[in-house]
Design a protein around this motif. Structure first.
Motif, mmCIF file in Angstrom:
data_model
loop_
_atom_site.group_PDB
_atom_site.id
_atom_site.type_symbol
_atom_site.label_atom_id
_atom_site.label_comp_id
_atom_site.label_asym_id
_atom_site.label_seq_id
_atom_site.Cartn_x
_atom_site.Cartn_y
_atom_site.Cartn_z
ATOM 1 N N GLU A 2 0.762 -1.270 0.040
ATOM 2 C CA GLU A 2 0.062 0.053 0.191
ATOM 3 C C GLU A 2 0.924 1.248 0.124
ATOM 4 O O GLU A 2 1.971 1.303 0.500
ATOM 5 N N ASP A 3 0.414 2.401 -0.618
ATOM 6 C CA ASP A 3 1.088 3.631 -0.464
ATOM 7 C C ASP A 3 1.520 3.946 0.862
ATOM 8 O O ASP A 3 2.758 4.506 0.940
ATOM 9 N N CYS A 4 0.677 4.073 1.938
ATOM 10 C CA CYS A 4 1.103 4.512 3.147
ATOM 11 C C CYS A 4 2.252 3.670 3.668
ATOM 12 O O CYS A 4 3.393 4.121 4.269
ATOM 13 N N GLN A 5 2.324 2.495 3.239
ATOM 14 C CA GLN A 5 3.475 1.557 3.564
ATOM 15 C C GLN A 5 4.695 2.125 2.962
ATOM 16 O O GLN A 5 5.816 2.018 3.663
ATOM 17 N N ILE A 6 4.582 2.383 1.756
ATOM 18 C CA ILE A 6 5.673 2.670 0.922
ATOM 19 C C ILE A 6 6.315 4.101 1.416
ATOM 20 O O ILE A 6 7.378 4.229 1.627
ATOM 21 N N ILE A 7 5.369 5.022 1.668
ATOM 22 C CA ILE A 7 5.768 6.413 2.152
ATOM 23 C C ILE A 7 6.405 6.065 3.480
ATOM 24 O O ILE A 7 7.361 6.897 3.722
ATOM 25 N N ASP A 8 6.089 5.301 4.440
ATOM 26 C CA ASP A 8 6.691 5.020 5.738
ATOM 27 C C ASP A 8 8.112 4.514 5.443
ATOM 28 O O ASP A 8 8.885 4.964 6.298
ATOM 29 N N LEU A 9 8.126 3.696 4.363
ATOM 30 C CA LEU A 9 9.617 3.056 4.205
ATOM 31 C C LEU A 9 10.523 4.489 3.734
ATOM 32 O O LEU A 9 11.799 4.455 4.057
ATOM 33 N N TYR A 10 9.993 5.386 3.101
ATOM 34 C CA TYR A 10 10.744 6.778 2.763
ATOM 35 C C TYR A 10 10.964 7.348 4.140
ATOM 36 O O TYR A 10 12.282 7.876 4.211
ATOM 37 N N TRP A 11 10.086 7.569 4.938
ATOM 38 C CA TRP A 11 10.210 8.347 6.173
ATOM 39 C C TRP A 11 11.622 7.500 7.068
ATOM 40 O O TRP A 11 11.881 8.265 7.545
ATOM 41 N N GLN A 12 11.355 6.190 6.954
ATOM 42 C CA GLN A 12 12.357 5.468 7.603
ATOM 43 C C GLN A 12 13.719 5.269 7.041
ATOM 44 O O GLN A 12 14.692 4.687 7.754
ATOM 45 N N ARG A 13 13.826 5.943 5.759
ATOM 46 C CA ARG A 13 14.937 6.235 5.138
ATOM 47 C C ARG A 13 15.390 4.688 4.612
ATOM 48 O O ARG A 13 16.803 4.402 4.561
ATOM 49 N N ASN A 14 14.359 3.861 4.435
ATOM 50 C CA ASN A 14 14.707 2.561 4.014
ATOM 51 C C ASN A 14 14.737 2.235 2.525
ATOM 52 O O ASN A 14 13.641 2.764 1.777
ATOM 53 N N GLU A 15 15.846 2.208 1.795
ATOM 54 C CA GLU A 15 16.071 1.835 0.354
ATOM 55 C C GLU A 15 15.158 1.076 -0.346
ATOM 56 O O GLU A 15 14.819 1.274 -1.552
ATOM 57 N N THR A 16 14.535 0.151 0.342
ATOM 58 C CA THR A 16 13.520 -0.714 -0.346
ATOM 59 C C THR A 16 12.476 0.095 -0.817
ATOM 60 O O THR A 16 11.525 -0.334 -1.679
ATOM 61 N N ALA A 17 12.222 1.389 -0.201
ATOM 62 C CA ALA A 17 10.872 2.248 -0.783
ATOM 63 C C ALA A 17 11.125 2.549 -2.181
ATOM 64 O O ALA A 17 10.171 2.491 -3.064
ATOM 65 N N ILE A 18 12.141 2.692 -2.907
ATOM 66 C CA ILE A 18 12.210 3.149 -4.109
ATOM 67 C C ILE A 18 12.066 1.692 -5.091
ATOM 68 O O ILE A 18 11.160 2.003 -6.034
ATOM 69 N N ALA A 19 12.430 0.519 -4.591
ATOM 70 C CA ALA A 19 12.242 -0.618 -4.970
ATOM 71 C C ALA A 19 10.693 -0.794 -5.080
ATOM 72 O O ALA A 19 10.047 -1.251 -6.448
ATOM 73 N N GLU A 20 10.056 -0.702 -4.024
ATOM 74 C CA GLU A 20 8.658 -0.852 -4.161
ATOM 75 C C GLU A 20 7.843 0.190 -4.858
ATOM 76 O O GLU A 20 6.960 -0.082 -5.468
ATOM 77 N N THR A 21 8.367 1.481 -4.892
ATOM 78 C CA THR A 21 7.694 2.457 -5.834
ATOM 79 C C THR A 21 7.782 2.152 -7.249
ATOM 80 O O THR A 21 6.822 2.126 -7.834
ATOM 81 N N ASP A 22 9.102 1.462 -7.586
ATOM 82 C CA ASP A 22 9.202 0.904 -8.981
ATOM 83 C C ASP A 22 8.254 0.013 -9.242
ATOM 84 O O ASP A 22 7.701 -0.301 -10.330
#
Length: 185
Positions: A2-22
């Motif tokens: 979900e978007d909110c989970q991906i956004i949380d990854l960005y806020w945690q500075r977790n690089e998997t955020a970019i992979a999940e976004t892609d």
């Protein structure tokens, strides 16, 4: 994811955020950028730049819609790249889309018009909200996503000429609405 989970990854500075976004929005991003740039290599660079911009802006930004946030970033990056590479040269892409809208949406030519752009955006948003969903989706897909008339016609089961006429009627409706609001077109 979900978007909110991906956004949380960005806020945690977790690089998997970019992979999940892609994974979730890569196709959407590439289509928008390719529709504007007409060059897959430039489009791929803009997509990568958009992911980097998301990384740089979250935090402090916490968008309510990751798709809309990413789409706006990507569209702006793609248009900037297009303008830089095609200065005063007409070759399809964004230039055609912008020229189609030129008769119903004024271009910001001076400071006063730039200030009025926010109000213009509000008028256009209200106009879009007043359309039937199918008309709104058609308009946004053509003039925001840059989808081709041929692609839209195929998906709607219509002839391209019929889609072109619908888009013309929508643009005329937008022009009339803006003129009624006192916007000089």
């Amino acid at each position: 994811m979900e978007d909110c989970q991906i956004i949380d990854l960005y806020w945690q500075r977790n690089e998997t955020a970019i992979a999940e976004t892609d994974t979730k929005y890569g196709g959407f991003c590439r289509r928008i950028s390719t529709n504007i740039l007409r060059n897959p290599w430039d489009s791929e660079e803009c997509v990568s730049d958009a992911y980097a911009r998301c990384w740089d802006t979250m935090p402090p930004q916490r968008p309510t819609s990751l798709r809309a946030y990413l789409g706006a970033i990507l569209r702006n990056l793609s248009i900037s790249r297009y303008r830089a590479e095609h200065a005063r040269k007409r070759s399809g892409g964004a230039e055609v889309l912008l020229s189609e809208l030129a008769d119903c949406v004024p271009a910001p030519e001076n400071v006063q018009r730039t200030v009025e752009a926010e109000e213009l955006g509000r008028f256009i948003s209200e106009w879009l909200e007043g359309l039937a969903q199918e008309e709104r989706v058609l308009f946004v897909r053509r003039y925001w996503n840059g989808d081709s008339v041929k692609m839209l016609a195929g998906e709607l089961g219509m002839r391209p000429n019929a889609v072109t006429k619908r888009l013309l009627r929508l643009r005329e409706n937008l022009r009339r609405t803006l003129e009624q609001e006192g916007v000089c077109v």
